[in-house]
Design an enzyme around this catalytic site. Structure first.
Site, PDB file in Angstrom:
ATOM      1  CG  ASP A 153      -5.901  11.986   3.628  1.00  0.00           C
ATOM      2  OD1 ASP A 153      -6.612  12.153   4.642  1.00  0.00           O
ATOM      3  OD2 ASP A 153      -5.011  11.113   3.560  1.00  0.00           O
ATOM      4  CG  ASP A 174      -9.718  11.669   8.461  1.00  0.00           C
ATOM      5  OD1 ASP A 174      -9.317  10.590   7.991  1.00  0.00           O
ATOM      6  OD2 ASP A 174     -10.396  11.743   9.490  1.00  0.00           O
TER       7      ASP A 174
END
Length: 285
Positions: free
Chosen positions: A222, A224
């Site tokens: 991802d 974050d």
């Protein structure tokens, strides 16, 4: 890297610490498992001993095979001590991470060469004055936390497999188990961190104290929560990407470990052990 075809006095045994969703024991052949104890308590789970193409390996699930141990409660000292006592010369670890940089996309492989420590609760040394097996105080150098030669093998393999691989990077380790606030995520970017996780520290520090050839395979799941117009990190999305990343981690290990087993590591292992030994200040007699 050219393989040395002669026999060496070193017994190469590769330790593997599997992170969340990246600890599949099926990569090992002829598997057996043993529960062990250490002066620092019990490791996260059983040591699963087996082989990858005739190279002896020991697999350990960092969070336990049922993923019941949160990052702060992992017994990092017991894990590294157990692998060292088993005879491991190398430790390869997998870890899920968040990306803090635009060019590190979810699904990318990162082979960190530096870290920033933002943990607060974890024992970071074997030499704590409480264990007779590790007397004195250890001031371990950390200019190069990860084993450069091992990282080079992993980078060569990942690129050969056609994976998007970043051969270096700064990993920032937070205490967890919560994810970062957006303000923290933006701050970490300004610090120059490339990826963020919850487990590299103190694992890398302890491996250095133990004189092991340690390298990490970080797989981005991802962005974050710093990136605008992207969904902030959440468990559901992390788990989905981890499943996609698991085969990448397995393929790297299955290809890299036979190369490690064929390569002459005598000098490198001796250097790591000498550094670890010279960093210890023994009590005055």
């Amino acid at each position: 890297m050219k393989a040395n075809k002669t026999k060496h006095p070193w017994r190469y045994l590769i330790g593997i610490i599997g992170g969340s969703g990246l600890d599949d024991p099926d990569i090992l052949q002829e598997r057996t498992e043993r529960f062990v104890d250490t002066p620092y308590g019990k490791p996260s789970d059983a040591l699963i001993v087996g082989k990858i193409k005739d190279v002896s390996c020991v697999l350990l699930a960092r969070h336990g095979r049922q993923h019941t141990i949160m990052p702060s409660d992992v017994n990092y000292r017991a894990n590294i001590w157990a692998l060292k006592e088993e005879g491991c010369t190398h430790v390869l670890v997998t870890t899920a991470c968040g990306s803090l940089q635009e060019d590190i996309r979810p699904g990318d492989v990162v082979l960190p060469d530096q870290f920033i420590d933002r943990t607060t609760k974890r024992a970071q040394t074997f030499y704590d004055g409480c264990h007779s097996c590790a007397p004195g105080v250890c001031h371990i150098p950390m200019a190069e936390p990860f084993c450069t030669r091992t990282r080079e093998v992993l980078a060569e393999v990942a690129l050969g497999l056609g994976l998007r691989c970043h051969p270096q990077g700064v990993v920032l380790t937070i205490e967890g188990p919560r994810f970062s606030s957006r303000a923290e995520s933006l701050m970490f970017r300004k610090w120059g961190a490339d990826i963020i996780n919850m487990t590299t520290v103190p694992e890398v520090v302890l491996a250095k104290e133990a004189g092991l050839c340690y390298a990490a395979i970080a797989l981005a799941t991802d962005y974050d929560c710093w990136k605008e117009h992207e969904e902030a990190v959440c468990v559901d999305n992390v788990l989905k990407t981890m499943k996609e990343n698991a085969s990448k981690a397995s393929n790297i290990l299955l290809t890299a470990i036979p190369l490690l087993g064929k390569t002459d590591w005598e000098k490198t292992i001796a250097e790591h052990r000498a550094m670890a030994s010279s960093a210890v200040m023994l009590p005055r007699q």
